[in-house]
Design a protein around this motif. Structure first.
Motif, PDB file in Angstrom:
ATOM      1  N   GLU A   1       0.700  -1.087  -0.013  1.00 15.91           N
ATOM      2  CA  GLU A   1       0.116  -0.016   0.047  1.00 15.91           C
ATOM      3  C   GLU A   1       0.800   1.263   0.036  1.00 15.91           C
ATOM      4  O   GLU A   1       1.921   1.224   0.624  1.00 15.91           O
ATOM      5  N   HIS A   2       0.524   2.221  -0.719  1.00 12.93           N
ATOM      6  CA  HIS A   2       1.283   3.453  -0.772  1.00 12.93           C
ATOM      7  C   HIS A   2       0.238   4.574  -0.714  1.00 12.93           C
ATOM      8  O   HIS A   2      -0.899   4.710  -0.973  1.00 12.93           O
ATOM      9  N   LEU A   3       0.416   5.561   0.740  1.00  9.68           N
ATOM     10  CA  LEU A   3      -0.494   6.505   0.835  1.00  9.68           C
ATOM     11  C   LEU A   3       0.278   7.865   0.480  1.00  9.68           C
ATOM     12  O   LEU A   3       1.393   8.224   0.550  1.00  9.68           O
ATOM     13  N   HIS A   4      -0.609   8.794  -0.069  1.00 12.38           N
ATOM     14  CA  HIS A   4       0.005  10.040  -0.206  1.00 12.38           C
ATOM     15  C   HIS A   4      -1.154  11.102   0.140  1.00 12.38           C
ATOM     16  O   HIS A   4      -2.506  10.996   0.008  1.00 12.38           O
ATOM     17  N   VAL A   5      -0.698  11.807   1.080  1.00 17.61           N
ATOM     18  CA  VAL A   5      -1.685  13.050   1.466  1.00 17.61           C
ATOM     19  C   VAL A   5      -1.947  14.176   0.492  1.00 17.61           C
ATOM     20  O   VAL A   5      -0.857  14.778   0.116  1.00 17.61           O
ATOM     21  N   VAL A   6      -3.032  14.273   0.108  1.00 19.96           N
ATOM     22  CA  VAL A   6      -3.516  15.153  -0.746  1.00 19.96           C
ATOM     23  C   VAL A   6      -3.683  16.756   0.009  1.00 19.96           C
ATOM     24  O   VAL A   6      -3.472  17.734  -0.238  1.00 19.96           O
ATOM     25  N   GLU A   7      -4.395  16.410   1.191  1.00 16.99           N
ATOM     26  CA  GLU A   7      -4.682  17.534   2.114  1.00 16.99           C
ATOM     27  C   GLU A   7      -4.843  17.041   3.367  1.00 16.99           C
ATOM     28  O   GLU A   7      -5.311  15.963   3.883  1.00 16.99           O
ATOM     29  N   GLY A   8      -4.573  17.872   4.406  1.00 16.29           N
ATOM     30  CA  GLY A   8      -4.504  17.732   5.934  1.00 16.29           C
ATOM     31  C   GLY A   8      -3.314  17.115   6.422  1.00 16.29           C
ATOM     32  O   GLY A   8      -2.136  17.233   5.731  1.00 16.29           O
ATOM     33  N   GLU A   9      -3.378  16.168   7.427  1.00 15.97           N
ATOM     34  CA  GLU A   9      -2.466  15.762   8.203  1.00 15.97           C
ATOM     35  C   GLU A   9      -2.623  14.345   8.690  1.00 15.97           C
ATOM     36  O   GLU A   9      -3.971  14.073   9.368  1.00 15.97           O
ATOM     37  N   VAL A  10      -1.866  13.326   8.558  1.00 18.21           N
ATOM     38  CA  VAL A  10      -2.029  12.068   9.094  1.00 18.21           C
ATOM     39  C   VAL A  10      -1.029  11.389   9.733  1.00 18.21           C
ATOM     40  O   VAL A  10       0.341  11.777   9.086  1.00 18.21           O
ATOM     41  N   THR A  11      -1.133  10.854  10.974  1.00 16.05           N
ATOM     42  CA  THR A  11       0.217   9.962  11.450  1.00 16.05           C
ATOM     43  C   THR A  11      -0.116   8.677  11.198  1.00 16.05           C
ATOM     44  O   THR A  11      -1.315   8.144  11.450  1.00 16.05           O
ATOM     45  N   VAL A  12       0.839   8.055  10.424  1.00 10.59           N
ATOM     46  CA  VAL A  12       0.898   6.533  10.243  1.00 10.59           C
ATOM     47  C   VAL A  12       1.952   5.915  10.915  1.00 10.59           C
ATOM     48  O   VAL A  12       2.939   6.224  11.178  1.00 10.59           O
ATOM     49  N   TRP A  13       1.643   4.688  11.654  1.00 11.20           N
ATOM     50  CA  TRP A  13       2.679   3.805  12.145  1.00 11.20           C
ATOM     51  C   TRP A  13       2.654   2.777  10.962  1.00 11.20           C
ATOM     52  O   TRP A  13       1.745   1.917  10.664  1.00 11.20           O
ATOM     53  N   VAL A  14       4.015   2.457  10.667  1.00 11.48           N
ATOM     54  CA  VAL A  14       4.413   1.470   9.752  1.00 11.48           C
ATOM     55  C   VAL A  14       5.399   0.627  10.374  1.00 11.48           C
ATOM     56  O   VAL A  14       6.492   0.836  10.533  1.00 11.48           O
ATOM     57  N   GLY A  15       4.775  -0.563  11.007  1.00  7.71           N
ATOM     58  CA  GLY A  15       5.582  -1.489  11.694  1.00  7.71           C
ATOM     59  C   GLY A  15       5.925  -0.821  12.818  1.00  7.71           C
ATOM     60  O   GLY A  15       4.971  -0.210  13.552  1.00  7.71           O
ATOM     61  N   GLU A  16       7.003  -0.505  13.251  1.00  7.40           N
ATOM     62  CA  GLU A  16       7.276   0.137  14.637  1.00  7.40           C
ATOM     63  C   GLU A  16       7.770   1.642  14.381  1.00  7.40           C
ATOM     64  O   GLU A  16       7.947   2.352  15.382  1.00  7.40           O
ATOM     65  N   ARG A  17       7.822   2.107  13.131  1.00  5.88           N
ATOM     66  CA  ARG A  17       8.195   3.483  12.709  1.00  5.88           C
ATOM     67  C   ARG A  17       6.881   4.275  12.533  1.00  5.88           C
ATOM     68  O   ARG A  17       5.891   4.032  12.081  1.00  5.88           O
TER      69      ARG A  17
END
Length: 155
Positions: free
Chosen positions: A48-64
């Motif tokens: 999966e690839h996420l690209h933010v168009v607008e706003g802000e998101v916090t993402v946890w990918v594994g332990e990162r």
């Protein structure tokens, strides 16, 4: 033709699915209300690839943990536990690409069709239905809403 669904309290618009691309990928727009959370999960058959168009998101990918703003992206390899939470201040719009396709099927079969009202139609997350359909696709819930950071799955 785009179709819209609600899942995990977010509106997901399937722009392109695996039937459109010969199975190569899906393209989905995720419209997340302020503070919306996606429970910890992983996809065992597609990245999966996420690209933010607008706003802000916090993402946890594994332990990162990564905080993404407009124009920023993160790649999530196959099998990697991940989760996310939208900023509490603004609506967040994210483009999601799954490769090969699979995410759109999860959304269309486990999500609730959007009635066009612009608000979630009540509970939009049937854990048992998501687990059942996810199992067919190789997707797993590995935690509950609010489980941050993600703990590695236990054998």
């Amino acid at each position: 033709m785009a179709s819209s669904y609600w899942l995990f309290g977010t509106r997901l618009i399937v722009l392109v699915n695996q039937e459109d691309t010969g199975g190569r990928y899906d393209l989905v727009e995720n419209i997340m209300p302020p503070g919306a959370q996606i429970p910890p999960h992983r996809h065992t058959r597609y990245s999966e690839h996420l690209h933010v168009v607008e706003g802000e998101v916090t993402v946890w990918v594994g332990e990162r943990k990564v905080v993404l703003g407009q124009g920023e992206s993160v790649f999530i390899p196959i099998g990697t536990p991940h989760s996310g939470v939208a900023s509490a201040n603004v609506e967040t719009r994210v483009l999601l690409v799954s490769s090969p396709g699979g995410l759109a099927r999860l959304i269309t079969e486990a999500g609730t069709p959007d009635a066009g009202l612009g608000i979630a139609p009540g509970p939009t997350f049937d854990r048992d239905r998501v687990r059942r359909i996810g199992a067919e696709l190789g997707d797993e819930l590995v935690g509950r809403l609010g489980d941050f950071p993600i703990e590695p799955p236990r054998p």
